[in-house]
Motif scaffolding. Structure first.
Motif, PDB file in Angstrom:
ATOM      1  N   GLN A  82      44.350  12.689 -14.665  1.00  0.00           N
ATOM      2  CA  GLN A  82      43.913  14.307 -15.157  1.00  0.00           C
ATOM      3  C   GLN A  82      43.341  13.965 -16.446  1.00  0.00           C
ATOM      4  N   ASP A  83      42.047  14.503 -16.673  1.00  0.00           N
ATOM      5  CA  ASP A  83      41.404  14.347 -17.921  1.00  0.00           C
ATOM      6  C   ASP A  83      42.161  14.892 -19.084  1.00  0.00           C
ATOM      7  N   ILE A  84      42.017  14.163 -20.251  1.00  0.00           N
ATOM      8  CA  ILE A  84      42.972  14.346 -21.379  1.00  0.00           C
ATOM      9  C   ILE A  84      42.650  15.880 -21.894  1.00  0.00           C
ATOM     10  N   LYS A  85      41.229  16.211 -21.517  1.00  0.00           N
ATOM     11  CA  LYS A  85      40.915  17.534 -22.183  1.00  0.00           C
ATOM     12  C   LYS A  85      41.517  18.653 -21.497  1.00  0.00           C
ATOM     13  N   TYR A  86      42.299  18.621 -20.523  1.00  0.00           N
ATOM     14  CA  TYR A  86      43.014  19.588 -19.876  1.00  0.00           C
ATOM     15  C   TYR A  86      44.460  19.602 -20.356  1.00  0.00           C
ATOM     16  N   ARG A  87      44.813  18.561 -21.469  1.00  0.00           N
ATOM     17  CA  ARG A  87      46.223  18.325 -21.486  1.00  0.00           C
ATOM     18  C   ARG A  87      45.932  18.169 -23.242  1.00  0.00           C
ATOM     19  N   PRO A  88      45.990  19.523 -23.974  1.00  0.00           N
ATOM     20  CA  PRO A  88      46.089  19.669 -25.295  1.00  0.00           C
ATOM     21  C   PRO A  88      47.290  19.119 -25.946  1.00  0.00           C
ATOM     22  N   ASP A  89      48.519  19.471 -25.054  1.00  0.00           N
ATOM     23  CA  ASP A  89      49.596  18.959 -25.694  1.00  0.00           C
ATOM     24  C   ASP A  89      49.629  17.314 -25.840  1.00  0.00           C
ATOM     25  N   VAL A  90      49.104  16.511 -24.975  1.00  0.00           N
ATOM     26  CA  VAL A  90      48.987  15.068 -25.099  1.00  0.00           C
ATOM     27  C   VAL A  90      47.941  14.804 -26.578  1.00  0.00           C
ATOM     28  N   GLN A  91      46.867  15.537 -26.681  1.00  0.00           N
ATOM     29  CA  GLN A  91      46.143  15.272 -28.044  1.00  0.00           C
ATOM     30  C   GLN A  91      46.970  15.432 -29.119  1.00  0.00           C
ATOM     31  N   ASN A  92      47.826  16.462 -29.274  1.00  0.00           N
ATOM     32  CA  ASN A  92      48.530  16.858 -30.435  1.00  0.00           C
ATOM     33  C   ASN A  92      49.484  15.785 -30.719  1.00  0.00           C
ATOM     34  N   HIS A  93      49.868  14.882 -29.740  1.00  0.00           N
ATOM     35  CA  HIS A  93      50.606  13.624 -30.135  1.00  0.00           C
ATOM     36  C   HIS A  93      49.997  12.871 -31.218  1.00  0.00           C
TER      37      HIS A  93
END
Ligand SMILES: [Zn+2]
Length: 106
Positions: free
Chosen positions: A70-81
């Motif tokens: 899954q593209d990371i842009k759909y996972r804002p929770d991951v980018q917050n890490h």
């Protein structure tokens, strides 16, 4: 005379810098098995990478259990890490429901 040239694609995959220790939930199977990968697909000619398909590598969340990417842009929770360091994200379960106080037994 017959020449046979092999064309194809090659995908470079590596852990994304800064996310090496980040494990997130897979949104497909629900396991805490999501890892952040950098994937870069190249066009190959005779097994030699010649031209990249995209200018930049893709940043994806990959699951090794169900092979879901899954593209990371759909996972804002991951980018917050990134930049947060240690500590689990706070989960907000909403305000506590009012319980009791309304019933009077007389
Ligand atoms: Zn999964």
């Amino acid at each position: 005379m017959f020449f046979f040239f092999t064309c194809g694609t090659h995908i470079f995959t590596s852990r994304l810098k800064g996310y090496e220790n980040v494990t997130v939930q897979c949104q497909n199977c629900g396991n805490m098995s999501g890892r952040v990968y950098k994937r870069w697909e190249w066009f190959t000619f005779c097994f030699i990478p010649i031209v990249p398909f995209s200018f930049k590598p893709w940043r994806e969340v990959g699951c090794h259990i169900c092979n879901f990417y899954q593209d990371i842009k759909y996972r804002p929770d991951v980018q917050n890490h990134l930049g947060q360091g240690q500590g689990l994200p706070m989960h907000n379960y909403g305000p506590p429901s009012g319980h009791g106080g309304q019933h009077q037994f007389k």
